[in-house]
Design a protein around this motif. Sequence first.
Motif, short mmCIF file in Angstrom:
data_model
loop_
_atom_site.label_atom_id
_atom_site.label_comp_id
_atom_site.label_asym_id
_atom_site.label_seq_id
_atom_site.Cartn_x
_atom_site.Cartn_y
_atom_site.Cartn_z
N PHE A 117 0.77 -0.79 0.19
CA PHE A 117 0.04 0.26 0.08
C PHE A 117 0.71 0.95 0.30
CE2 PHE A 117 -2.89 -3.48 1.69
CZ PHE A 117 -3.67 -3.51 1.30
N VAL A 118 1.58 1.51 0.82
CA VAL A 118 2.93 2.60 0.28
C VAL A 118 4.48 1.76 0.22
CG1 VAL A 118 4.13 4.05 1.90
CG2 VAL A 118 1.50 3.34 2.73
N ARG A 119 4.74 2.60 -0.71
CA ARG A 119 6.16 2.26 -1.02
C ARG A 119 7.28 3.44 -0.56
NH1 ARG A 119 6.87 0.23 -6.07
NH2 ARG A 119 9.14 0.95 -6.44
N PRO A 120 8.48 3.54 0.20
CA PRO A 120 9.51 3.82 0.38
C PRO A 120 9.55 5.48 0.30
CG PRO A 120 10.41 1.82 0.57
CD PRO A 120 9.45 2.27 -0.46
N GLU A 121 9.68 5.32 -0.59
CA GLU A 121 9.81 7.33 -1.88
C GLU A 121 9.01 7.84 -0.98
OE1 GLU A 121 8.91 4.53 -5.32
OE2 GLU A 121 9.85 4.00 -3.51
N TRP A 122 7.74 7.58 -0.71
CA TRP A 122 6.24 8.29 -0.70
C TRP A 122 6.37 9.11 0.53
CZ3 TRP A 122 2.15 3.87 -2.14
CH2 TRP A 122 1.95 4.10 -3.81
N ILE A 123 7.08 8.45 1.44
CA ILE A 123 6.97 8.84 3.52
C ILE A 123 7.28 9.87 3.37
CG2 ILE A 123 7.80 8.14 5.16
CD1 ILE A 123 6.15 5.33 3.50
N ALA A 124 8.26 10.07 2.75
CA ALA A 124 8.46 11.85 3.37
C ALA A 124 7.12 12.90 3.12
CB ALA A 124 9.81 12.08 2.06
N ASP A 125 6.60 12.30 1.77
CA ASP A 125 5.34 13.32 1.79
C ASP A 125 4.44 13.67 2.61
OD1 ASP A 125 3.66 15.47 -0.35
OD2 ASP A 125 2.95 12.69 -1.19
N TYR A 126 3.76 11.56 2.71
CA TYR A 126 3.03 11.83 3.82
C TYR A 126 3.22 12.68 4.72
CZ TYR A 126 0.93 8.04 1.02
OH TYR A 126 -0.18 7.55 0.28
N ARG A 127 4.23 12.46 5.78
CA ARG A 127 4.97 13.50 6.59
C ARG A 127 4.54 14.70 6.49
NH1 ARG A 127 10.13 9.42 7.18
NH2 ARG A 127 9.03 7.93 8.75
N ALA A 128 5.07 15.26 5.23
CA ALA A 128 4.86 16.78 5.43
C ALA A 128 3.57 16.85 4.82
CB ALA A 128 5.21 17.28 3.69
N ARG A 129 2.53 15.60 4.30
CA ARG A 129 0.92 16.45 4.47
C ARG A 129 0.11 16.13 6.04
NH1 ARG A 129 -0.65 12.59 -0.92
NH2 ARG A 129 -2.63 13.97 0.02
N ILE A 130 1.10 15.35 5.99
CA ILE A 130 -0.09 15.36 7.83
C ILE A 130 -1.14 16.12 9.16
CG2 ILE A 130 0.85 13.21 7.77
CD1 ILE A 130 2.26 13.59 10.16
N ALA A 131 0.17 17.48 8.22
CA ALA A 131 0.05 19.15 9.02
C ALA A 131 -0.81 19.45 8.15
CB ALA A 131 1.33 19.69 9.49
N GLY A 132 -1.14 19.49 6.42
CA GLY A 132 -1.58 20.25 5.76
C GLY A 132 -3.68 19.19 5.24
N ASP A 133 -2.85 18.72 4.58
CA ASP A 133 -5.01 17.95 3.57
C ASP A 133 -5.19 16.76 3.94
OD1 ASP A 133 -2.03 17.03 2.13
OD2 ASP A 133 -4.11 15.89 0.48
N LEU A 134 -3.70 15.89 4.61
CA LEU A 134 -4.29 14.53 5.17
C LEU A 134 -4.12 14.89 7.09
CD1 LEU A 134 -1.81 12.70 3.83
CD2 LEU A 134 -4.06 12.67 2.56
N LYS A 135 -4.64 16.01 7.26
CA LYS A 135 -4.77 16.61 9.04
C LYS A 135 -5.50 15.10 9.38
CE LYS A 135 -3.81 19.61 12.74
NZ LYS A 135 -3.93 20.97 13.02
N PRO A 136 -6.96 15.87 8.82
CA PRO A 136 -8.14 15.17 9.41
C PRO A 136 -8.06 13.47 9.73
CG PRO A 136 -8.60 16.61 7.96
CD PRO A 136 -7.40 16.55 7.55
N HIS A 137 -7.74 12.92 8.32
CA HIS A 137 -7.56 11.42 8.63
C HIS A 137 -5.88 10.87 9.67
CE1 HIS A 137 -9.28 11.59 5.00
NE2 HIS A 137 -8.82 12.13 3.95
N TYR A 138 -5.20 12.00 9.64
CA TYR A 138 -4.05 11.16 10.48
C TYR A 138 -4.77 11.84 11.75
CZ TYR A 138 0.07 12.36 13.72
OH TYR A 138 0.96 12.26 14.37
N GLU A 139 -5.76 12.18 12.15
CA GLU A 139 -6.25 12.31 14.14
C GLU A 139 -6.81 12.17 13.87
OE1 GLU A 139 -8.15 16.91 13.08
OE2 GLU A 139 -5.68 17.44 13.92
N ARG A 140 -7.24 11.07 12.87
CA ARG A 140 -7.72 9.92 13.46
C ARG A 140 -7.70 8.90 13.56
NH1 ARG A 140 -11.67 12.20 9.37
NH2 ARG A 140 -10.87 10.88 7.91
N LEU A 141 -6.47 8.99 12.74
CA LEU A 141 -5.47 7.25 13.06
C LEU A 141 -5.11 7.55 14.56
CD1 LEU A 141 -3.14 7.27 9.63
CD2 LEU A 141 -5.34 5.76 10.97
N VAL A 142 -4.59 8.79 15.33
CA VAL A 142 -3.70 8.78 16.62
C VAL A 142 -5.15 9.02 17.22
CG1 VAL A 142 -3.21 11.00 17.87
CG2 VAL A 142 -2.01 10.39 15.38
N LEU A 143 -6.65 8.75 17.01
CA LEU A 143 -7.01 8.95 18.20
C LEU A 143 -7.46 7.44 18.02
CD1 LEU A 143 -9.99 11.08 17.64
CD2 LEU A 143 -9.00 11.29 19.66
#
Length: 275
Positions: A117-143
């Motif tokens: 589902f996730v490739r190594p080269e995508w990780i940096a982009d995901y980490r950058a986006r959890i403070a942006g457009d992916l924040k709501p999804h990330y916050e649900r994961l944290v809960l």
Amino acid sequence: GEWGFRPTMGEVVSVTPPGFVWRPQAGATSYGMQVAKDSNFKHVTYAADNLEFFAHAPPQTIAQGDWFWRFRYSDGQDWSAWSSVRSFTVPDGAKEMPVPLKADLMARIPKSHPRLFVRPEWIADYRARIAGDLKPHYERLVLECDKWVAEPPSTVEPALYDEGMKRGSDPWRKLWWGNRRYTQKVMNAAATLAFTYILDGNEQYAQLAKDLLMACAEWDPKGATGYDYNDEAGMPYNYYFSRTYTFLYDRLSEEERTRCQNIMRVRGQEMYAHL
């Protein structure tokens, strides 16, 4: 008409290339097939030999127009005569759907982890986006993860059916489906914790995911969650276990990796044999 052969005689296919299927032949150890523009096969456009199965999906498209195809088989020593010739037509507008060769598919798999589902080269982009457009999804994961840290799911191995329990009875069904839900809960928790750790580096999440993974690795692969014994429990075990493994790969020792690989070799072979 005729069963077991695709494309059928004169068929106008909807995709290019079409999938080619023929009936299994007694004594066959491998197959070969050809596609040509002429029914005498003087100008073969596509050919494949040493096919393991009596079906083949070419890795390249076939152009618009009228075509002919045939197959043959080997008994391990000699090739049979070619089969009857069948025609088909690729119309204008057929959807392109070439199927990559197994070697090509294998080459696409990353050499390092994660690779489900996730490739190594995508990780940096995901980490950058959890403070942006992916924040709501990330916050649900944290809960979810914080809930499991506060109250980790049980890793006690699910129970076997009682001796003499009638298949399909209410008690049987309760255990059959109950073991699926139980397995899904603990293994999904492990996978979600491990994935969220990839995003934010939370050590608590990583440690709990690893604890759950290695505890479930102690379950008997031929037991209550084995695919043949209870496929409804075996399926979620296999796919969540594999995800957790690849997400946590760098946190596992060689001994732990080997343990996980051996477990999935047994479980995966069981599923493959069933299919």
